[in-house]
Write a protein that holds these residues in place. Structure first.
Motif, PDB file in Angstrom:
ATOM      1  N   MET A   1       0.857  -1.175   0.000  1.00  0.00           N
ATOM      2  CA  MET A   1       0.000   0.000   0.000  1.00  0.00           C
ATOM      3  C   MET A   1       0.901   1.236   0.000  1.00  0.00           C
ATOM      4  O   MET A   1       1.768   1.369   0.858  1.00  0.00           O
ATOM      5  N   ASN A   2       0.689   2.132  -0.954  1.00  0.00           N
ATOM      6  CA  ASN A   2       1.516   3.331  -0.991  1.00  0.00           C
ATOM      7  C   ASN A   2       0.945   4.403  -0.053  1.00  0.00           C
ATOM      8  O   ASN A   2      -0.120   4.228   0.538  1.00  0.00           O
ATOM      9  N   PHE A   3       1.655   5.495   0.066  1.00  0.00           N
ATOM     10  CA  PHE A   3       1.271   6.559   0.995  1.00  0.00           C
ATOM     11  C   PHE A   3      -0.102   7.125   0.688  1.00  0.00           C
ATOM     12  O   PHE A   3      -0.896   7.374   1.592  1.00  0.00           O
ATOM     13  N   VAL A   4      -0.403   7.342  -0.582  1.00  0.00           N
ATOM     14  CA  VAL A   4      -1.688   7.926  -0.976  1.00  0.00           C
ATOM     15  C   VAL A   4      -2.831   6.998  -0.571  1.00  0.00           C
ATOM     16  O   VAL A   4      -3.831   7.442   0.003  1.00  0.00           O
ATOM     17  N   GLU A   5      -2.685   5.716  -0.851  1.00  0.00           N
ATOM     18  CA  GLU A   5      -3.724   4.763  -0.471  1.00  0.00           C
ATOM     19  C   GLU A   5      -3.910   4.723   1.040  1.00  0.00           C
ATOM     20  O   GLU A   5      -5.027   4.664   1.538  1.00  0.00           O
ATOM     21  N   LEU A   6      -2.797   4.754   1.766  1.00  0.00           N
ATOM     22  CA  LEU A   6      -2.863   4.764   3.224  1.00  0.00           C
ATOM     23  C   LEU A   6      -3.579   6.009   3.731  1.00  0.00           C
ATOM     24  O   LEU A   6      -4.445   5.924   4.609  1.00  0.00           O
ATOM     25  N   LEU A   7      -3.241   7.170   3.192  1.00  0.00           N
ATOM     26  CA  LEU A   7      -3.865   8.425   3.616  1.00  0.00           C
ATOM     27  C   LEU A   7      -5.366   8.396   3.382  1.00  0.00           C
ATOM     28  O   LEU A   7      -6.151   8.744   4.267  1.00  0.00           O
ATOM     29  N   VAL A   8      -5.785   7.986   2.199  1.00  0.00           N
ATOM     30  CA  VAL A   8      -7.215   7.942   1.884  1.00  0.00           C
ATOM     31  C   VAL A   8      -7.919   6.921   2.776  1.00  0.00           C
ATOM     32  O   VAL A   8      -9.011   7.181   3.285  1.00  0.00           O
ATOM     33  N   THR A   9      -7.300   5.780   3.009  1.00  0.00           N
ATOM     34  CA  THR A   9      -7.893   4.763   3.877  1.00  0.00           C
ATOM     35  C   THR A   9      -8.063   5.283   5.298  1.00  0.00           C
ATOM     36  O   THR A   9      -9.136   5.146   5.896  1.00  0.00           O
ATOM     37  N   THR A  31      -9.254  16.666  -1.202  1.00  0.00           N
ATOM     38  CA  THR A  31      -8.882  17.116  -2.540  1.00  0.00           C
ATOM     39  C   THR A  31      -7.440  16.733  -2.813  1.00  0.00           C
ATOM     40  O   THR A  31      -6.539  17.133  -2.076  1.00  0.00           O
ATOM     41  N   HIS A  32      -7.236  15.953  -3.864  1.00  0.00           N
ATOM     42  CA  HIS A  32      -5.878  15.585  -4.263  1.00  0.00           C
ATOM     43  C   HIS A  32      -5.275  16.761  -5.010  1.00  0.00           C
ATOM     44  O   HIS A  32      -5.856  17.272  -5.966  1.00  0.00           O
ATOM     45  N   LEU A  33      -4.118  17.239  -4.573  1.00  0.00           N
ATOM     46  CA  LEU A  33      -3.474  18.387  -5.199  1.00  0.00           C
ATOM     47  C   LEU A  33      -2.499  17.939  -6.282  1.00  0.00           C
ATOM     48  O   LEU A  33      -2.629  18.314  -7.437  1.00  0.00           O
ATOM     49  N   LEU A  40      -7.521  18.663   3.056  1.00  0.00           N
ATOM     50  CA  LEU A  40      -8.640  18.068   3.768  1.00  0.00           C
ATOM     51  C   LEU A  40      -9.402  19.178   4.470  1.00  0.00           C
ATOM     52  O   LEU A  40      -8.806  20.060   5.093  1.00  0.00           O
ATOM     53  N   SER A  41     -10.728  19.146   4.356  1.00  0.00           N
ATOM     54  CA  SER A  41     -11.543  20.181   4.984  1.00  0.00           C
ATOM     55  C   SER A  41     -12.867  19.598   5.455  1.00  0.00           C
ATOM     56  O   SER A  41     -13.481  18.784   4.765  1.00  0.00           O
ATOM     57  N   ASP A  42     -13.301  20.050   6.625  1.00  0.00           N
ATOM     58  CA  ASP A  42     -14.621  19.655   7.119  1.00  0.00           C
ATOM     59  C   ASP A  42     -15.574  20.845   7.094  1.00  0.00           C
ATOM     60  O   ASP A  42     -16.650  20.795   7.656  1.00  0.00           O
ATOM     61  N   GLY A  43     -15.167  21.924   6.433  1.00  0.00           N
ATOM     62  CA  GLY A  43     -15.986  23.124   6.372  1.00  0.00           C
ATOM     63  C   GLY A  43     -15.622  24.134   7.442  1.00  0.00           C
ATOM     64  O   GLY A  43     -15.861  25.319   7.298  1.00  0.00           O
ATOM     65  N   GLU A  44     -15.057  23.661   8.533  1.00  0.00           N
ATOM     66  CA  GLU A  44     -14.633  24.538   9.626  1.00  0.00           C
ATOM     67  C   GLU A  44     -13.113  24.566   9.741  1.00  0.00           C
ATOM     68  O   GLU A  44     -12.522  25.607  10.004  1.00  0.00           O
ATOM     69  N   HIS A  45     -12.482  23.425   9.546  1.00  0.00           N
ATOM     70  CA  HIS A  45     -11.028  23.305   9.631  1.00  0.00           C
ATOM     71  C   HIS A  45     -10.497  22.799   8.305  1.00  0.00           C
ATOM     72  O   HIS A  45     -11.125  21.968   7.653  1.00  0.00           O
ATOM     73  N   THR A  46      -9.323  23.300   7.926  1.00  0.00           N
ATOM     74  CA  THR A  46      -8.683  22.878   6.682  1.00  0.00           C
ATOM     75  C   THR A  46      -7.226  22.555   6.964  1.00  0.00           C
ATOM     76  O   THR A  46      -6.550  23.284   7.679  1.00  0.00           O
ATOM     77  N   VAL A  47      -6.768  21.452   6.399  1.00  0.00           N
ATOM     78  CA  VAL A  47      -5.397  20.999   6.588  1.00  0.00           C
ATOM     79  C   VAL A  47      -4.813  20.649   5.235  1.00  0.00           C
ATOM     80  O   VAL A  47      -5.493  20.040   4.400  1.00  0.00           O
ATOM     81  N   ILE A  48      -3.573  21.043   5.003  1.00  0.00           N
ATOM     82  CA  ILE A  48      -2.860  20.652   3.786  1.00  0.00           C
ATOM     83  C   ILE A  48      -1.753  19.692   4.204  1.00  0.00           C
ATOM     84  O   ILE A  48      -1.013  19.956   5.142  1.00  0.00           O
ATOM     85  N   ILE A  49      -1.661  18.575   3.483  1.00  0.00           N
ATOM     86  CA  ILE A  49      -0.647  17.564   3.771  1.00  0.00           C
ATOM     87  C   ILE A  49       0.284  17.435   2.576  1.00  0.00           C
ATOM     88  O   ILE A  49      -0.187  17.271   1.445  1.00  0.00           O
ATOM     89  N   ASP A  50       1.571  17.532   2.806  1.00  0.00           N
ATOM     90  CA  ASP A  50       2.592  17.343   1.777  1.00  0.00           C
ATOM     91  C   ASP A  50       2.331  18.216   0.552  1.00  0.00           C
ATOM     92  O   ASP A  50       2.229  17.725  -0.566  1.00  0.00           O
ATOM     93  N   PRO A  77      -8.955  27.743  -2.677  1.00  0.00           N
ATOM     94  CA  PRO A  77      -9.405  27.003  -1.497  1.00  0.00           C
ATOM     95  C   PRO A  77      -8.376  26.923  -0.373  1.00  0.00           C
ATOM     96  O   PRO A  77      -8.545  26.164   0.563  1.00  0.00           O
ATOM     97  N   PHE A  78      -7.327  27.718  -0.449  1.00  0.00           N
ATOM     98  CA  PHE A  78      -6.250  27.646   0.538  1.00  0.00           C
ATOM     99  C   PHE A  78      -6.336  28.711   1.626  1.00  0.00           C
ATOM    100  O   PHE A  78      -5.448  28.833   2.455  1.00  0.00           O
ATOM    101  N   ASP A  79      -7.402  29.469   1.659  1.00  0.00           N
ATOM    102  CA  ASP A  79      -7.577  30.453   2.727  1.00  0.00           C
ATOM    103  C   ASP A  79      -8.006  29.727   3.996  1.00  0.00           C
ATOM    104  O   ASP A  79      -8.598  28.668   3.949  1.00  0.00           O
ATOM    105  N   GLY A  80      -7.658  30.238   5.111  1.00  0.00           N
ATOM    106  CA  GLY A  80      -8.060  29.630   6.378  1.00  0.00           C
ATOM    107  C   GLY A  80      -7.309  28.370   6.729  1.00  0.00           C
ATOM    108  O   GLY A  80      -7.722  27.625   7.606  1.00  0.00           O
ATOM    109  N   VAL A  81      -6.193  28.112   6.063  1.00  0.00           N
ATOM    110  CA  VAL A  81      -5.423  26.893   6.345  1.00  0.00           C
ATOM    111  C   VAL A  81      -4.514  27.175   7.524  1.00  0.00           C
ATOM    112  O   VAL A  81      -3.903  28.208   7.619  1.00  0.00           O
TER     113      VAL A  81
END
Length: 81
Positions: A1-9, A31-33, A40-50, A77-81
């Motif tokens: 399993m690669n990193f992307v598959e692990l992250l999505v899982t 959202t895959h960049l 990743l966003s839940d509407g209130e919090h947003t996180v960017i990974i790698d 979509p990168f405001d509020g990160v």
């Protein structure tokens, strides 16, 4: 399993725990960049990974010029990160 598959899982497995602590109906948006970068966003919090991308490093993809400008300027979509 690669990193992307692990992250999505992991995001799929833990999303109900993280997105609904109060039982609300918010959802998790993934959202895959490019490469292994995700927003990743839940509407209130947003996180960017790698999300560090540099042009000209074959064979890795980079963000589109529009997304790169948005990332650098912290505009949607990168405001509020």
């Amino acid at each position: 399993m690669n990193f992307v598959e692990l992250l999505v899982t992991l995001a799929t497995f833990f999303a109900p725990t993280f997105q609904n602590p109060a039982g609300d109906s918010k959802g998790l948006t993934i959202t895959h960049l490019a490469n292994e970068g995700f927003l990743l966003s839940d509407g209130e919090h947003t996180v960017i990974i790698d999300c560090l991308f540099a042009p000209g490093i074959p064979p890795y993809r980079t963000l589109s010029p529009e997304f790169m400008t948005s990332l650098k300027n912290a505009t949607p979509p990168f405001d509020g990160v």
